[in-house]
Design an enzyme around this catalytic site. Structure first.
Site, PDB file in Angstrom:
ATOM      1  N   SER B  14       0.829  -1.208   0.000  1.00 35.61           N
ATOM      2  CA  SER B  14       0.000   0.000   0.000  1.00 35.61           C
ATOM      3  C   SER B  14       0.860   1.254   0.000  1.00 35.61           C
ATOM      4  O   SER B  14       0.621   2.196  -0.759  1.00 35.61           O
ATOM      5  CB  SER B  14      -0.901   0.016   1.240  1.00 35.61           C
ATOM      6  OG  SER B  14      -1.811  -1.060   1.219  1.00 35.61           O
ATOM      7  N   ARG B  42       0.799   7.766   5.870  1.00 30.85           N
ATOM      8  CA  ARG B  42      -0.090   6.939   6.700  1.00 30.85           C
ATOM      9  C   ARG B  42      -1.504   7.526   6.731  1.00 30.85           C
ATOM     10  O   ARG B  42      -2.485   6.794   6.763  1.00 30.85           O
ATOM     11  CB  ARG B  42       0.474   6.763   8.119  1.00 30.85           C
ATOM     12  CG  ARG B  42      -0.329   5.765   8.972  1.00 30.85           C
ATOM     13  CD  ARG B  42       0.440   5.254  10.173  1.00 30.85           C
ATOM     14  NE  ARG B  42       1.523   4.369   9.785  1.00 30.85           N
ATOM     15  CZ  ARG B  42       1.388   3.071   9.504  1.00 30.85           C
ATOM     16  NH1 ARG B  42       0.205   2.488   9.588  1.00 30.85           N
ATOM     17  NH2 ARG B  42       2.424   2.347   9.141  1.00 30.85           N
ATOM     18  N   HIS B  45      -2.979   6.510   3.558  1.00 28.45           N
ATOM     19  CA  HIS B  45      -3.266   5.074   3.677  1.00 28.45           C
ATOM     20  C   HIS B  45      -4.599   4.841   4.380  1.00 28.45           C
ATOM     21  O   HIS B  45      -5.354   3.933   4.031  1.00 28.45           O
ATOM     22  CB  HIS B  45      -2.109   4.428   4.449  1.00 28.45           C
ATOM     23  CG  HIS B  45      -2.263   2.971   4.721  1.00 28.45           C
ATOM     24  ND1 HIS B  45      -2.579   2.484   5.970  1.00 28.45           N
ATOM     25  CD2 HIS B  45      -2.143   1.903   3.916  1.00 28.45           C
ATOM     26  CE1 HIS B  45      -2.639   1.155   5.910  1.00 28.45           C
ATOM     27  NE2 HIS B  45      -2.382   0.775   4.688  1.00 28.45           N
TER      28      HIS B  45
END
Lengths: 210, 210
Positions: B14, B42, B45
């Site tokens: 990812s 993040r 994500h």
């Protein structure tokens, strides 16, 4: 500093603003029903992202089935404790429902390790074997959604909105082809917050219809 | 169905995909540091929303102060149980830290009712009077962030990313002018998931640097 301090006033004003922005930016946009509108607006409320006007998919029977299931005793299984946290469990309990997340259950940890699968998958394996009416709410784990679709099991509804870059879009695409009563997010977006918002919007709708 | 079932492989892939998309769509984009990059990626994500490349604001001392605070005993106060759920408390505990959310604390419920303020505000009032090193992590409640700024109290850091349409942008704007060591989301976007992702990115960075 001056700021609105009444939670209900804040929420009502937020929904008004969202409605105004939709009217201004997308004058041609029509919600399929008041409940569709309530769900989509609540997701926008929780994300401040108007892309949700276009990426939330509902199976034809989704809202009828989800409303029926949430208005009587049953169990919502979530993939994360964040989704579990976000769902209004007090209101859910007034309909006889409850909410469970098995991601840290010792049986799940053991099964995942023994079988080399994700804990999200092992949690689904345990949930589908429990008695009673079941709803699945996934905001994070594509593997949970894929696993559920591998089981040939009756479910009252699925809120399938895993977010992410690996498998998320594919898992939700598979959900839309499954024939299950489902709400799904198309593409990469989603999240535990979105999952909880969808469930809560339906619960508030049911509360208002009492 | 074939799908990746190894959580670490999923996460690593990812982040690779996120990096590729940034390179392709924003070739001129530069992260201010590897930790800025880890945090922003993040958040992307956890949201699948690349607008986060442009709306996350860091005070000059934010990451230095947050890293220092999170690497020693202290308390993170969150505005929601969703943010509390999302933070990696096991990893936090290895540094001696802990995480608390007072939103449903009986003292908070009573104070909010007695004073006609939000529970989020009452939770901040109780937190600031506790001993020890304090970090505040807000993903939902502008009133919590406004209230913290009304207190003249030493804090080790603030992650201020309330989402919403009423007061959220204003509360974060006020945070950027407060002089506090802070990470803030500009505009309406944010959320408990974003708040937790920022904290976790710093914790993983500290873990990697051990």
């Amino acid at each position: 500093m001056h700021y609105i301090q009444q939670p209900r006033a804040i929420e009502a004003k937020s929904f008004d603003i969202i409605g105004e922005i939709v009217s201004e930016t997308r004058p041609e946009y029509r919600f399929a029903s008041p409940l569709h509108e309530a769900i989509i607006k609540r997701v926008i409320h929780t994300t401040a992202d108007f892309e949700w006007l276009d990426i939330l998919w509902f199976s034809d029977d989704a809202l009828q089935r989800l409303c029926a299931a949430l208005s009587r005793p049953g169990v919502i299984y979530t993939d994360t404790t964040m989704a579990l946290s976000g769902i209004n469990k007090t209101l859910l309990a007034t309909f006889g429902g409850e909410c469970r997340c098995y991601i840290s259950d010792p049986r799940v940890v053991a099964q995942a390790k023994a079988q080399g699968i994700t804990r999200s998958m092992a949690a689904v394996d345990i949930a589908v074997n429990e008695a009673g009416e079941k709803l699945f709410v996934f905001g994070n784990a594509p593997t949970a959604l894929f696993r559920l679709l591998e089981h040939d099991v009756a479910v009252s509804g699925v809120v399938g909105v895993p977010v992410g870059f690996v498998g998320a879009a594919e898992s939700k695409e598979a959900l839309t082809r499954s024939g299950l009563p489902a709400v799904a997010a198309l593409g990469r977006k989603g999240g535990s917050n979105v999952a909880a918002a969808i469930v809560n919007a339906i619960l508030y709708h049911l509360q208002g219809a009492r």
